[in-house]
Write an enzyme that holds these catalytic residues in place. Structure first.
Site, PDB file in Angstrom:
ATOM      1  N   TYR A 168      15.384 103.159 108.847  1.00 26.98           N
ATOM      2  CA  TYR A 168      15.815 101.912 108.198  1.00 26.98           C
ATOM      3  C   TYR A 168      17.327 101.884 108.153  1.00 26.98           C
ATOM      4  O   TYR A 168      17.985 102.917 108.327  1.00 26.98           O
ATOM      5  CB  TYR A 168      15.213 101.783 106.795  1.00 26.98           C
ATOM      6  CG  TYR A 168      15.865 102.657 105.741  1.00 26.98           C
ATOM      7  CD1 TYR A 168      15.401 103.936 105.487  1.00 26.98           C
ATOM      8  CD2 TYR A 168      16.954 102.193 104.998  1.00 26.98           C
ATOM      9  CE1 TYR A 168      15.985 104.738 104.528  1.00 26.98           C
ATOM     10  CE2 TYR A 168      17.549 102.989 104.027  1.00 26.98           C
ATOM     11  CZ  TYR A 168      17.064 104.260 103.803  1.00 26.98           C
ATOM     12  OH  TYR A 168      17.652 105.053 102.856  1.00 26.98           O
ATOM     13  N   CYS A 169      17.879 100.660 107.934  1.00 21.75           N
ATOM     14  CA  CYS A 169      19.333 100.543 107.847  1.00 21.75           C
ATOM     15  C   CYS A 169      19.695  99.575 106.725  1.00 21.75           C
ATOM     16  O   CYS A 169      19.195  99.722 105.618  1.00 21.75           O
ATOM     17  CB  CYS A 169      19.935 100.136 109.179  1.00 21.75           C
ATOM     18  SG  CYS A 169      19.164  98.681 109.918  1.00 21.75           S
ATOM     19  N   ARG A 170      20.577  98.600 107.012  1.00 22.80           N
ATOM     20  CA  ARG A 170      21.086  97.776 105.912  1.00 22.80           C
ATOM     21  C   ARG A 170      20.145  96.657 105.525  1.00 22.80           C
ATOM     22  O   ARG A 170      20.197  96.152 104.404  1.00 22.80           O
ATOM     23  CB  ARG A 170      22.449  97.188 106.294  1.00 22.80           C
ATOM     24  CG  ARG A 170      23.535  98.241 106.334  1.00 22.80           C
ATOM     25  CD  ARG A 170      24.784  97.700 106.989  1.00 22.80           C
ATOM     26  NE  ARG A 170      25.820  98.721 107.060  1.00 22.80           N
ATOM     27  CZ  ARG A 170      26.734  98.791 108.011  1.00 22.80           C
ATOM     28  NH1 ARG A 170      26.739  97.913 108.999  1.00 22.80           N
ATOM     29  NH2 ARG A 170      27.637  99.742 107.995  1.00 22.80           N
ATOM     30  N   GLY A 171      19.339  96.235 106.449  1.00 25.54           N
ATOM     31  CA  GLY A 171      18.440  95.126 106.179  1.00 25.54           C
ATOM     32  C   GLY A 171      17.997  94.487 107.474  1.00 25.54           C
ATOM     33  O   GLY A 171      18.263  95.017 108.558  1.00 25.54           O
ATOM     34  N   CYS A 209      20.566  93.882 110.351  1.00 23.85           N
ATOM     35  CA  CYS A 209      21.322  95.033 110.841  1.00 23.85           C
ATOM     36  C   CYS A 209      20.477  95.640 111.945  1.00 23.85           C
ATOM     37  O   CYS A 209      19.279  95.838 111.779  1.00 23.85           O
ATOM     38  CB  CYS A 209      21.512  96.022 109.696  1.00 23.85           C
ATOM     39  SG  CYS A 209      22.259  97.567 110.186  1.00 23.85           S
TER      40      CYS A 209
END
Lengths: 219, 219
Positions: free
Chosen positions: B178-181, B184
DNA sequence: ATAACAATCCGGTAATCATTTGATTAAGAA
DNA sequence: TTCTTAATCAAATGATTACCGGATTGTTAT
């Protein structure tokens, strides 16, 4: 990766379309009105105090962002919110505005009525009292809006009719008035009138839209 | 009652100040970045791929609406969200955009990776599996952002280091990145790389900001 | 048909906004 | 002190927006 940039820009641009809708005061007012139920362009224009042309233009923006739906009904065109989430977003935005903007807090303070100690400002105990008949809750919006939805135990007395219908209300129990929400002044006016006539009264800041957003902080 | 009109206009104007902030794609991107933790103007500009001057101008707007706070730290000025409610509003707005704008749905579809049947897309069971070590959750954002907050059981492997650190990851269990949202692309890139290298992998659309907004629908 | 009405479309104007350029402040380093 | 770096300010641009008036569409009533 210039390509990734382009994709990202596209994504944010789409979200900004929603933001743009909420960036105009008149559009916000139209949204709040639509939170009360479906309405014609004429009604919306009248209640937002703008020309029908301007209302039409703003509603066009709303429709462009797929936030409202329309339906022809004879000569009129009915506008309604496309999703309850639109009303929820309106509540979230104005709640954040109230939390962050001192200027808005000051303005709201100015129009606030004196609190009445007999009347609780948390929802649960108020509803409990209303259920037991210890307070009378009146909905001072137009009847059509009351018919769409209203708070449990609320009686419909539109602000225009209030003066003539004072006899319906008890003097021994407090009268709690509410309207469309914190930026609608009808409940405030109702409380002023009621108090002048010797009733115990207070107003509820929140309207239907605010009421059924679960996570909103209660002041 | 022309007076009431003026008051109402003032109120909606204030709320529109908040809406305006969310009406520019670049500002939305800056907000999403700030959801990951406090950052300097330089960092924000670089990560949003804009000039520092433009970033500064947009941040000025954010500060004008009291949605961010600043703090001088030596040569740099740190920006941070003034309230968690700002992050929540960002999540609510982009969620509504995803629900209502077909164009956005199409764009998001394009960048989506093939779903992996081994990996559940509801949070609860995913967390259960992570707790039991049945999946490995990796946070591919920069380390600084991981240090601010991260999902429980998540391991930090910034996307830049992923290729060199493949040996740290198991081949027998699925890797969830996962990352920022949702806007992203780092997690998507991570999954692509991992799959090419023979790992079982899938990505989580949501980032921290989305994760801890309670009432958001899970797809 | 024609009239009356609700609503939108089109064209124009003034205001506002995003972005760029060049000059300026403020802090740390030489 | 001077130099460098981070960040803002001020002014100018081109694009977008809100709002108005006039013409047009679609619907109902006569």
């Amino acid at each position: 990766m210039k390509d990734a940039r382009k994709i990202k820009d596209l994504l944010y641009e789409q979200v900004a379309r929603i933001g743009k809708v909420f960036s105009s005061p008149k559009r916000l007012e139209l949204i709040e009105l639509l939170c009360q139920g479906e309405k014609t362009v004429e009604t919306l224009a009248r209640e937002a105090s703008i020309s029908m042309k301007l209302a039409s233009a703003h509603l066009r923006e709303l429709r462009g962002a797929h936030l409202v739906e329309t339906e022809r009904q004879g000569k009129n065109i009915l506008y309604r919110l496309a999703d309850k989430a639109v009303a929820d977003l309106w509540v979230h935005i104005h709640s954040l505005a109230e939390d962050r903007l001192i200027e808005l807090q000051i303005e709201l303070q100015k129009i606030a009525t004196q609190p009445n100690d007999l009347i609780p400002n948390d929802r649960e105990t108020l509803m409990k009292m209303a259920r037991r008949g210890e307070v009378v809750v009146i909905d001072v919006r137009p009847t059509e809006e009351y018919l769409v939805t209203h708070l449990p135990f609320a009686r419909s007395i539109p602000i225009d009719e209030l003066r003539q219908r004072l006899a319906e209300l008890p003097k021994d129990r407090p009268i709690v008035a509410y309207c469309r929400g914190p930026y609608c002044l009808m409940a405030v006016d109702a409380v002023k009138l009621l108090r002048k006539e010797g009733f115990k009264s207070a107003h509820l800041r929140d309207g239907i839209a605010e009421w059924d957003v679960p996570e909103i902080r209660q002041v």
